[in-house]
Design a protein around this motif. Structure first.
Motif, PDB file in Angstrom:
ATOM      1  N   UNK A  82      68.626  75.486 142.641  1.00 12.21           N
ATOM      2  CA  UNK A  82      69.399  75.339 141.401  1.00 12.21           C
ATOM      3  C   UNK A  82      70.159  76.626 141.070  1.00 12.21           C
ATOM      4  N   UNK A  83      69.470  77.750 141.206  1.00  8.87           N
ATOM      5  CA  UNK A  83      70.115  79.019 140.834  1.00  8.87           C
ATOM      6  C   UNK A  83      71.301  79.313 141.744  1.00  8.87           C
ATOM      7  N   UNK A  84      71.160  78.953 143.023  1.00 10.23           N
ATOM      8  CA  UNK A  84      72.268  79.160 143.964  1.00 10.23           C
ATOM      9  C   UNK A  84      73.503  78.382 143.509  1.00 10.23           C
ATOM     10  N   UNK A  85      73.263  77.237 142.874  1.00 12.52           N
ATOM     11  CA  UNK A  85      74.387  76.414 142.421  1.00 12.52           C
ATOM     12  C   UNK A  85      74.781  76.704 140.974  1.00 12.52           C
ATOM     13  N   UNK A  86      74.174  77.706 140.378  1.00 10.16           N
ATOM     14  CA  UNK A  86      74.522  78.060 139.000  1.00 10.16           C
ATOM     15  C   UNK A  86      73.969  77.090 137.975  1.00 10.16           C
ATOM     16  N   UNK A  87      72.895  76.369 138.294  1.00  9.24           N
ATOM     17  CA  UNK A  87      72.294  75.411 137.363  1.00  9.24           C
ATOM     18  C   UNK A  87      71.097  76.055 136.675  1.00  9.24           C
ATOM     19  N   UNK A  88      70.911  75.731 135.381  1.00  7.18           N
ATOM     20  CA  UNK A  88      69.835  76.386 134.635  1.00  7.18           C
ATOM     21  C   UNK A  88      68.528  75.635 134.826  1.00  7.18           C
ATOM     22  N   UNK A  89      67.513  76.363 135.220  1.00  7.76           N
ATOM     23  CA  UNK A  89      66.221  75.742 135.515  1.00  7.76           C
ATOM     24  C   UNK A  89      65.091  76.652 135.077  1.00  7.76           C
ATOM     25  N   UNK A  90      64.014  76.035 134.596  1.00 13.14           N
ATOM     26  CA  UNK A  90      62.852  76.763 134.102  1.00 13.14           C
ATOM     27  C   UNK A  90      61.719  76.682 135.120  1.00 13.14           C
TER      28      UNK A  90
END
Ligand code: AMP
Ligand code: GLY
Length: 421
Positions: A82-90
């Motif tokens: 997710x972070x690689x794609x710029x998506x926010x994740x917890x």
């Protein structure tokens, strides 16, 4: 905000229920969710290990924040993707989640950072492990190093049983590759306690203490399960004990992981034994505990979405969580046969809102058809009640359960007994 929760159990139901009360949250999707969760959120038919599918869904629906419940997607690297794609994740990254994904790593990490835990040896060679087992002093715990759905730890009372366990794990590979490496460790004596903490890798905010009941029968008898009940808070965890846990366990773990290039963001779960010489770590998990989450979140006054955002943004220092007075108790109802092969499809009566007892029904394995509820898993329902103290919460939860029935239902009648001595 639109939130996507990944997971399908009672823990995820409790997370959704709590997030739903936040004014920041407009809509919640759950992948895959369950029938009970479907009453308050939109279930999405995606498996928790389908990382690519979950990421595509999040992009398609323009989700603002994804929250991960179970360990599997975390150890597979959902946060990294997710972070690689710029998506926010917890949740923690794959490298940070290894604290749960590899017991061998966790134990060696604890040794390096002087975090109190049972003394241990790691083996990846069966002959060596068997040789050690012949000479060792008993009892010992033998554990598959990898993920084994809570079933990978076995107590060995003597050398013969130890040899049999080693043979099952490393020879027959009953846990697959998870048992290619094993940890053999001393047995710790004392009371078990769960401490979960919110952390962004810099600030550490411990939640209230809780205790799980892992064994299937009253008096802690019978095989281990995914959890038969829990209560919160634990009376013998004093403020001073909490301070010790912070200084000796939580801080060295989070800061040690940071030093190792494994910044930890999310929930760190410390499963502890309170021994006569102080708290020692039984295991770390990289996520919320189940059923502990079903008793801890009902006592959280603060906005959970706010806390998750602060963690993702690395701003947890601005948060001061506020807790309710009182206590929460959760009792889990299971299907006949659980934790082995169990029945499903039994009709459940009494599934409704129980405002009169401040009770919540968190669904773990249910199915809804027409107007009827059916069992659909080993753990079926977690019934939680909140009240002014443990004793009244216990009464409220068992009073509520008088109304809930299904063929073959089993539950423990002694949840929170440790707190009522
Ligand atoms: P684990 O999978 O490591 O969490 O172990 C499952 C359960 O086994 C724990 O919750 C404890 O009840 C028990 N256990 C594991 N390791 C030990 C130990 N070294 N001493 C005593 N009990 C243990
Ligand atoms: N309650 C134990 C766990 O969540 O692993």
């Amino acid at each position: 905000m639109k939130i996507l929760v990944v997971g399908s159990g009672g823990r995820e139901h409790a997370l959704v229920w709590k997030l739903k009360s936040s004014p920041l949250v407009k809509r919640i999707y759950v992948a895959p969710g369950n029938a009970g969760i479907g009453l308050m959120a939109d279930n999405v038919n995606l498996k928790v290990d389908d990382l690519e599918g979950v990421a595509r869904f999040e992009q398609k629906k323009e989700i603002d924040l994804t929250v991960v419940g179970p360990e599997l997607p975390l150890t597979l690297g959902i946060v990294d993707l997710f972070e690689k794609r710029g998506l926010r994740i917890f949740g923690p990254s794959k490298k940070a989640a290894e604290i749960e994904g590899s017991k061998a790593f966790a134990k060696e990490f604890m040794r390096k950072y002087h975090i109190p835990t049972a003394s241990f040896v790691v083996f990846d060679d069966k002959a060596r492990a068997l040789e050690f087992a012949r000479e060792a002093a008993y009892p010992l715990f033998i554990k598959a190093s990898g993920l084994a759905a809570g079933k990978g730890a076995v107590m060995a009372p003597n050398a013969e049983e130890a040899a049999a366990v080693i043979e099952r794990m490393m020879g027959e590979k009953v846990f697959g590759e998870a048992g290619a490496k094993i940890v053999i460790e001393d047995r710790l004596a004392g009371q078990e306690v769960t401490i979960m903490a919110f952390t962004d890798g810099k600030t550490i905010l411990p939640m209230l203490s809780s205790q799980d009941h892992k064994q299937i029968f009253d008096g802690d008898q019978g095989p281990n399960t995914g959890g038969m009940g829990a209560y919160c808070p634990v009376p013998y965890v004093s403020d001073q004990m909490m301070q010790t846990i912070r200084e000796q366990i939580l801080e060295p773990a989070i800061y040690g992981l940071e030093k190792e290039g494994r910044r930890y963001k999310g929930i760190l779960y410390a499963g502890l034994m309170i021994t006569p010489v102080g708290p020692k770590v039984i295991e770390f998990n990289c996520r919320f505990g189940d059923p502990e989450t079903q008793v801890v979140l009902p006592l959280l006054k603060s906005d959970l979405a706010d806390i998750f955002i602060a963690i993702v943004d690395g701003n947890l220092n601005i948060i001061e969580p506020v807790w309710k007075e009182g206590a929460a108790v959760c009792v889990v109802m299971t299907s006949r046969g659980y934790p082995d092969k169990y029945e499903t499809g039994a009709k459940i009566t009494g599934v409704r809102t129980y405002r009169e007892n401040h009770a919540y029904l968190f669904h773990a394995g249910t199915r809804h058809e027409g107007n009827t509820w059916y069992t659909a898993g080993g753990r079926v329902l977690g019934v939680t009640a909140v009240n002014q103290d443990i004793r009244s919460a216990v009464k409220a939860v068992y009073d509520t359960m008088e109304n809930i029935h299904f063929e073959g239902a089993h539950f423990r009648r002694d949840i929170a007994y440790q707190a009522m001595k």
